[in-house]
Design an enzyme around this catalytic site. Sequence first.
Site, PDB file in Angstrom:
ATOM      1  CE1 TYR A  22       2.306   4.857  -3.825  1.00 36.94           C
ATOM      2  CE2 TYR A  22       0.849   3.020  -4.229  1.00 36.94           C
ATOM      3  CZ  TYR A  22       2.012   3.542  -4.222  1.00 36.94           C
ATOM      4  OH  TYR A  22       3.246   2.841  -3.913  1.00 36.94           O
TER       5      TYR A  22
ATOM      6  CB  CYS B 187      -9.153   4.822   0.778  1.00 36.77           C
ATOM      7  SG  CYS B 187      -7.354   5.174   1.205  1.00 36.77           S
ATOM      8  CB  THR B 188      -6.494  -0.025   2.716  1.00 36.11           C
ATOM      9  OG1 THR B 188      -5.432   0.490   2.056  1.00 36.11           O
ATOM     10  CG2 THR B 188      -7.236  -1.091   1.848  1.00 36.11           C
TER      11      THR B 188
ATOM     12  CG  ASP C  50      -1.892   1.078   1.231  1.00 30.47           C
ATOM     13  OD1 ASP C  50      -2.731   1.367   0.160  1.00 30.47           O
ATOM     14  OD2 ASP C  50      -1.893   1.973   2.195  1.00 30.47           O
TER      15      ASP C  50
ATOM     16  CB  CYS D  77      -3.241  -0.007  -2.608  1.00 29.57           C
ATOM     17  SG  CYS D  77      -3.160   1.625  -3.062  1.00 29.57           S
TER      18      CYS D  77
HETATM   19  N1  DGL Z   1      -4.657   3.129   0.932  1.00 28.95           N
HETATM   20  C1  DGL Z   1      -4.587   3.309  -0.539  1.00 28.95           C
HETATM   21  C2  DGL Z   1      -6.093   2.925  -1.217  1.00 28.95           C
HETATM   22  O1  DGL Z   1      -6.777   2.120  -0.438  1.00 28.95           O
HETATM   23  C3  DGL Z   1      -3.825   4.585  -1.066  1.00 28.95           C
HETATM   24  C4  DGL Z   1      -4.337   5.979  -0.449  1.00 28.95           C
HETATM   25  C5  DGL Z   1      -3.304   6.829  -1.095  1.00 28.95           C
HETATM   26  O2  DGL Z   1      -2.224   6.967  -0.688  1.00 28.95           O
HETATM   27  O3  DGL Z   1      -3.828   7.901  -1.506  1.00 28.95           O
HETATM   28  O4  DGL Z   1      -6.616   3.481  -2.117  1.00 28.95           O
END
Ligand code: DGL
Length: 271
Positions: free
Chosen positions: A52, A194-195, A20, A83
């Site tokens: 991300y 989002c995790t 992630d 992620c």
């Molecule tokens: N935790 C990730 C997701 O599930 C990424 C979050 C990020 O870095 O913006 O999308």
Amino acid sequence: MEYKIILNNTNNKKPIAFFDSGVGGLTVFEKVKKLLPDENYLYFGDTKNMPYGEKTEEQLLEFADKIFKFFESKNVKAVVMACNTTSAITYEKLKNNYNFKIYPIIQSVCSTLAGLDGVKKLGVIATPATINSHSYSAEIAKYNPKMQIFELAAPNWVRIVEEHRITQPQSIIQIKEILDIMSEFKPDKIVLACTHYPYLINVLKKFMPEETFIDPSVSFAKNIKEDLTKSGMLNDKFEYEKFYVSSNPENFKTASALFYTLNELPEIVNL
Ligand code: DGL
């Protein structure tokens, strides 16, 4: 002559790897680990490139490819894309490039979401990149085209978690702003897509009943266990787990504490 049944070959001992942008993927990791305590595990948090959700497709493809190659060098048997953002943007393009199983969160959980009892209107809160990809609506429509989906980006929520500002008044205002927009749609349930977001549950439940929120990592973890079992890939004895980050290991250890206690600081790797 005596025959010995080999229950655990060396391939089964290979680790399951998770990645992630930071601590978010631990919400998936801790559930998989509870279901499969005999496995060996690796985890990579790309903290240098977080968040991300604000990156371009080109950047996300580059990050994901480097991480997959890193895991290839570690001889893993499977990689869990813990992620949503990389599952939305990179999975389809990269899925055939490596020699291990890949489990992407969105593609794994949408059949369950599409079949939720009594849910006609489903809210999806995620990063800007996941929302702009419309992956949740597209995947859910494959199973239940009648379900109404309202997708909403929460640009600040990931940083609130990574910078451990969850209880600060300004963070609570930013979290409520998004929920206020979402409530206009009157969703039956809201997916925390989002995790990182399950870290915010104590704030979220101040404004809406806790049962409104769905953490997809619950069904994701079950699906991973089911597939590894069916594929005869399970290990029978835990030996190690190892955490890596691309920057700031102290911060990772502090921010992760709500979901998982790390015994030591993660190792820094530059991919
Ligand atoms: N935790 C990730 C997701 O599930 C990424 C979050 C990020 O870095 O913006 O999308």
